[in-house]
Design a protein around this motif. Sequence first.
Motif, PDB file in Angstrom:
ATOM      1  N   GLU A  83       0.925  -1.529  -0.047  1.00  0.00           N
ATOM      2  CA  GLU A  83       0.028   0.082  -0.170  1.00  0.00           C
ATOM      3  C   GLU A  83       1.145   1.288  -0.373  1.00  0.00           C
ATOM      4  O   GLU A  83       0.336   1.911  -0.511  1.00  0.00           O
ATOM      5  N   LEU A  84       2.175   0.728   0.609  1.00  0.00           N
ATOM      6  CA  LEU A  84       2.756   1.774   0.636  1.00  0.00           C
ATOM      7  C   LEU A  84       3.282   2.550  -0.321  1.00  0.00           C
ATOM      8  O   LEU A  84       3.273   4.138  -0.903  1.00  0.00           O
ATOM      9  N   VAL A  85       3.663   1.891  -1.628  1.00  0.00           N
ATOM     10  CA  VAL A  85       4.503   1.693  -2.749  1.00  0.00           C
ATOM     11  C   VAL A  85       3.016   2.796  -3.644  1.00  0.00           C
ATOM     12  O   VAL A  85       3.532   2.680  -4.926  1.00  0.00           O
ATOM     13  N   ARG A  86       2.374   1.567  -3.494  1.00  0.00           N
ATOM     14  CA  ARG A  86       0.860   2.581  -4.119  1.00  0.00           C
ATOM     15  C   ARG A  86       0.812   3.443  -4.088  1.00  0.00           C
ATOM     16  O   ARG A  86       0.483   4.403  -5.411  1.00  0.00           O
ATOM     17  N   ARG A  87       1.373   3.816  -3.080  1.00  0.00           N
ATOM     18  CA  ARG A  87       1.118   5.522  -2.617  1.00  0.00           C
ATOM     19  C   ARG A  87       2.128   6.384  -2.970  1.00  0.00           C
ATOM     20  O   ARG A  87       1.930   7.359  -3.755  1.00  0.00           O
ATOM     21  N   ILE A  88       3.398   6.372  -3.306  1.00  0.00           N
ATOM     22  CA  ILE A  88       4.531   6.124  -3.610  1.00  0.00           C
ATOM     23  C   ILE A  88       4.210   6.872  -5.405  1.00  0.00           C
ATOM     24  O   ILE A  88       4.236   7.902  -6.076  1.00  0.00           O
ATOM     25  N   GLY A  89       4.061   5.386  -5.891  1.00  0.00           N
ATOM     26  CA  GLY A  89       3.336   5.511  -7.559  1.00  0.00           C
ATOM     27  C   GLY A  89       2.846   6.840  -7.752  1.00  0.00           C
ATOM     28  O   GLY A  89       2.796   7.220  -8.902  1.00  0.00           O
ATOM     29  N   ASN A  90       1.209   6.518  -6.633  1.00  0.00           N
ATOM     30  CA  ASN A  90       0.378   7.562  -7.408  1.00  0.00           C
ATOM     31  C   ASN A  90       0.983   9.299  -7.202  1.00  0.00           C
ATOM     32  O   ASN A  90       0.665   9.885  -7.723  1.00  0.00           O
ATOM     33  N   ALA A  92       4.139   9.602  -7.773  1.00  0.00           N
ATOM     34  CA  ALA A  92       5.218   9.901  -8.815  1.00  0.00           C
ATOM     35  C   ALA A  92       4.399  10.284  -9.943  1.00  0.00           C
ATOM     36  O   ALA A  92       4.559  10.797 -11.246  1.00  0.00           O
ATOM     37  N   ARG A  93       3.117   9.880 -10.087  1.00  0.00           N
ATOM     38  CA  ARG A  93       2.235  10.027 -11.386  1.00  0.00           C
ATOM     39  C   ARG A  93       1.993  11.555 -11.211  1.00  0.00           C
ATOM     40  O   ARG A  93       1.878  12.345 -12.584  1.00  0.00           O
ATOM     41  N   GLU A  94       1.517  11.999  -9.940  1.00  0.00           N
ATOM     42  CA  GLU A  94       1.274  13.060  -9.890  1.00  0.00           C
ATOM     43  C   GLU A  94       2.287  14.027 -10.047  1.00  0.00           C
ATOM     44  O   GLU A  94       2.047  15.462 -10.544  1.00  0.00           O
ATOM     45  N   HIS A  95       3.812  14.248  -9.646  1.00  0.00           N
ATOM     46  CA  HIS A  95       4.589  15.036  -9.709  1.00  0.00           C
ATOM     47  C   HIS A  95       5.438  14.438 -10.960  1.00  0.00           C
ATOM     48  O   HIS A  95       6.453  14.610 -11.408  1.00  0.00           O
ATOM     49  N   LYS A  96       4.943  13.725 -12.225  1.00  0.00           N
ATOM     50  CA  LYS A  96       6.074  13.145 -13.215  1.00  0.00           C
ATOM     51  C   LYS A  96       6.818  14.030 -13.717  1.00  0.00           C
ATOM     52  O   LYS A  96       7.395  13.854 -14.275  1.00  0.00           O
ATOM     53  N   GLY A 116      10.150   9.745 -19.600  1.00  0.00           N
ATOM     54  CA  GLY A 116      10.531   7.727 -19.322  1.00  0.00           C
ATOM     55  C   GLY A 116      10.903   7.312 -18.559  1.00  0.00           C
ATOM     56  O   GLY A 116      10.581   6.570 -17.420  1.00  0.00           O
ATOM     57  N   GLU A 117      11.737   7.654 -17.787  1.00  0.00           N
ATOM     58  CA  GLU A 117      12.414   7.066 -16.917  1.00  0.00           C
ATOM     59  C   GLU A 117      11.633   7.364 -15.648  1.00  0.00           C
ATOM     60  O   GLU A 117      11.616   5.916 -14.742  1.00  0.00           O
ATOM     61  N   VAL A 118      10.886   8.544 -15.347  1.00  0.00           N
ATOM     62  CA  VAL A 118       9.899   8.574 -14.285  1.00  0.00           C
ATOM     63  C   VAL A 118       8.377   7.427 -14.158  1.00  0.00           C
ATOM     64  O   VAL A 118       8.211   6.762 -14.020  1.00  0.00           O
ATOM     65  N   GLN A 119       8.292   7.403 -15.811  1.00  0.00           N
ATOM     66  CA  GLN A 119       7.268   6.214 -15.946  1.00  0.00           C
ATOM     67  C   GLN A 119       8.025   4.847 -15.198  1.00  0.00           C
ATOM     68  O   GLN A 119       6.868   3.948 -14.782  1.00  0.00           O
ATOM     69  N   GLU A 120       8.909   4.497 -15.656  1.00  0.00           N
ATOM     70  CA  GLU A 120      10.151   3.282 -15.194  1.00  0.00           C
ATOM     71  C   GLU A 120       9.234   3.410 -13.914  1.00  0.00           C
ATOM     72  O   GLU A 120       9.402   1.948 -13.885  1.00  0.00           O
ATOM     73  N   TRP A 121       9.730   4.722 -13.305  1.00  0.00           N
ATOM     74  CA  TRP A 121       9.269   3.778 -11.904  1.00  0.00           C
ATOM     75  C   TRP A 121       7.724   3.900 -11.155  1.00  0.00           C
ATOM     76  O   TRP A 121       7.421   2.294 -10.518  1.00  0.00           O
ATOM     77  N   ILE A 122       7.121   4.044 -12.209  1.00  0.00           N
ATOM     78  CA  ILE A 122       5.512   4.070 -12.068  1.00  0.00           C
ATOM     79  C   ILE A 122       4.877   2.836 -12.130  1.00  0.00           C
ATOM     80  O   ILE A 122       4.619   2.740 -11.253  1.00  0.00           O
ATOM     81  N   ASP A 123       5.348   2.604 -13.599  1.00  0.00           N
ATOM     82  CA  ASP A 123       5.567   0.975 -13.392  1.00  0.00           C
ATOM     83  C   ASP A 123       5.868  -0.293 -12.766  1.00  0.00           C
ATOM     84  O   ASP A 123       4.838  -0.764 -12.183  1.00  0.00           O
ATOM     85  N   VAL A 124       7.298   0.125 -12.318  1.00  0.00           N
ATOM     86  CA  VAL A 124       7.699  -1.099 -11.238  1.00  0.00           C
ATOM     87  C   VAL A 124       7.085  -0.812  -9.826  1.00  0.00           C
ATOM     88  O   VAL A 124       6.277  -1.502  -9.052  1.00  0.00           O
ATOM     89  N   CYS A 125       6.191   0.544  -8.813  1.00  0.00           N
ATOM     90  CA  CYS A 125       5.453   0.361  -8.653  1.00  0.00           C
ATOM     91  C   CYS A 125       3.909  -0.314  -8.566  1.00  0.00           C
ATOM     92  O   CYS A 125       4.180  -1.145  -7.703  1.00  0.00           O
ATOM     93  N   GLN A 202      13.691  10.866  -2.462  1.00  0.00           N
ATOM     94  CA  GLN A 202      12.687  10.696  -1.194  1.00  0.00           C
ATOM     95  C   GLN A 202      11.682  11.613  -0.393  1.00  0.00           C
ATOM     96  O   GLN A 202      10.988  11.270   0.003  1.00  0.00           O
ATOM     97  N   SER A 203      11.772  12.581  -1.405  1.00  0.00           N
ATOM     98  CA  SER A 203      10.485  13.854  -1.242  1.00  0.00           C
ATOM     99  C   SER A 203       9.294  13.208  -1.257  1.00  0.00           C
ATOM    100  O   SER A 203       8.145  13.552   0.010  1.00  0.00           O
ATOM    101  N   ILE A 204       9.051  12.734  -2.372  1.00  0.00           N
ATOM    102  CA  ILE A 204       8.161  11.558  -3.525  1.00  0.00           C
ATOM    103  C   ILE A 204       7.838  11.026  -1.944  1.00  0.00           C
ATOM    104  O   ILE A 204       6.433  10.686  -1.561  1.00  0.00           O
ATOM    105  N   VAL A 205       8.720  10.103  -1.269  1.00  0.00           N
ATOM    106  CA  VAL A 205       8.381   8.686  -0.566  1.00  0.00           C
ATOM    107  C   VAL A 205       7.927   9.552   0.788  1.00  0.00           C
ATOM    108  O   VAL A 205       6.937   8.940   2.226  1.00  0.00           O
ATOM    109  N   ASN A 206       8.523  10.166   1.245  1.00  0.00           N
ATOM    110  CA  ASN A 206       8.350  11.356   2.535  1.00  0.00           C
ATOM    111  C   ASN A 206       6.636  11.428   2.133  1.00  0.00           C
ATOM    112  O   ASN A 206       6.152  11.508   3.604  1.00  0.00           O
ATOM    113  N   MET A 207       6.249  11.913   1.505  1.00  0.00           N
ATOM    114  CA  MET A 207       5.136  12.491   1.460  1.00  0.00           C
ATOM    115  C   MET A 207       4.461  11.919   1.267  1.00  0.00           C
ATOM    116  O   MET A 207       3.057  11.262   2.381  1.00  0.00           O
ATOM    117  N   ALA A 208       4.237   9.886   0.967  1.00  0.00           N
ATOM    118  CA  ALA A 208       3.558   8.789   0.926  1.00  0.00           C
ATOM    119  C   ALA A 208       3.510   8.558   2.171  1.00  0.00           C
ATOM    120  O   ALA A 208       2.529   8.082   3.000  1.00  0.00           O
TER     121      ALA A 208
END
Length: 514
Positions: A83-90, A92-96, A116-125, A202-208
């Motif tokens: 669930e944490l990773v799901r929120r991180i992915g969301n 990352a989408r928001e701040h892509k 595309g690199e950020v999308q890779e992060w979203i996809d791996v989430c 790290q900022s994105i992870v902190n937000m999640a």
Amino acid sequence: MSYEFLSQLGLDSVVSNGQYASVYSADTATAGTAAGFEVTSPNTGEVIARFKDASSEQLESVTQTAVSAFEEFKSLPAPLRGELVRRIGNLAREHKEALAAVITLESGKIVQEALGEVQEWIDVCDFAVGLSRQLHGLSIVSERPGHRMMEQWLPLGPVAVISAFNFPMAVWSWNAMLGFVCGDPIVWKPSEKSPLAALACQSIVNMALETMPEIPRGISQVVVGGRELGQAICEDKRYPLVSATGSTAMGRKVAATVGARLGRSLLELGGNNAMIVSPTADLDLAQRAIVFSAVGTCGQRCTSLRRVIAHESIVEDLTARLLKSYPSLRIGHPAEQGTLVGPLIDEGSFKQMQASIEAAKAQGGEVLYGGDRFTDSVPEGGFYVRPAIVRIAHDAPIVHEETFAPILYILTYNTLEEAIAINNEVPQGLSSAIFTESMREAETFVSAVGSDCGIANVNIGTSGAEIGGAFGGEKDTGGGRESGSDAWRNYMRRTTNTINYGGALPLAQGIVFE
Ligand code: NAD
């Protein structure tokens, strides 16, 4: 230039409208009082931030935080970690766009590649969230009556991630998103050339994390510094796994240091990727794949195409096509629309490219196009180059080295066996491809007698892997596998359990001990 996107990511304490702060400090990211270094944008050569390497005391505090976070984190249900990773992915989408802008600023990637690199992060989430409900082991029959055996995968411990400049977010995300669902805290030492990207992540992870107080904050930390800091992490046995991405020279040191304490290392190192172009190939497709794979990210991908192995009967045609394509590639500031080739990372990289071109000439190579510095309408401080095409013998020593710049060597072959031997004769073993319409050639290339690389493609270029498959390579590429498939097992420890539900105590192998 204004850097509003950094404010959006909470990084204005590091850089704000072109100003930089000399020390970044927060509870999750640490810069210390030891030696300092500057981060310059490859696009312009301007200094965008100044950091100090984390001190040994700071690394100790980060490590202790990770160790105690592990105690809590490992006992949480994996789907909750998912669930944490799901929120991180969301997030990352928001701040892509903002995240991609950091990559463009700091690593010089064109906007589409950075997105595309950020999308890779979203996809791996997404991949990791699904995985968080599937971390499965085996159930195995026992030779003993009234017994059952099973295999479980359990959290491993704090994982150190050491990353390269050229994928400043994706590589961490492959490791961290899987590591999180597996129950491991991540301590990340990014490249000293791209620490801002790490702080943005790290900022994105902190937000999640702020939305999930049940998860310990210490599961994600960044330490900023150079190779000495990386070396200190490798020596510390509190990191059961060190996942390191970078040059083969770095990998040899990491493997020796981590191996000396019998830790595990997961290595993703240099490549020297080749594409065989057969007489049956669709040359339109091959031409497009070659150009994208060879000049994308200005030849600074581990999977960049470095060697075309073309059949003697089509090499002239193919070379002529490439010589037509290359001059039309738009070289320029990576943030400008229409740019296809951005700058090299720095002057050192430019000098390395020049040295390799000189070596190629001395070894009988002929530069058919480019290789020189490009200065038309680009910022003076950036190292922009015209991608090079060099005709040379397959066994020239320089061809067997990875030069992290856009130099494409054109080699020739006569039989498929010869082409495969050329593909395999270099020390590295990351990515490879064949362009052919022949089923026999294609199947041979991906078979046991074919390419010896971790990635072997048919009618698709060497770069641009999808996250669903395991990513990595053999030989000097280090043997590690990250991202999809069963790469998650790297981040867990396996335990084999034998359970006796009967009333007797039979021994294995028929041993009687009375
Ligand atoms: P690099 O080897 O110079 O640095 C990579 C990282 O290793 C940095 O964080 C650096 O500080 C750290 N480091 C260096 N020496 C170390 C040591 N002795 N102990 C611990 N850490 C150390 O690489 P780079 O120039 O940033 O990146 C380019 C290289 O990375 C190329 O060779 C490329 O092929 C490779 N790469 C491989 C992959 C892959 O997945 N196979 C992906 C990206 C990049």
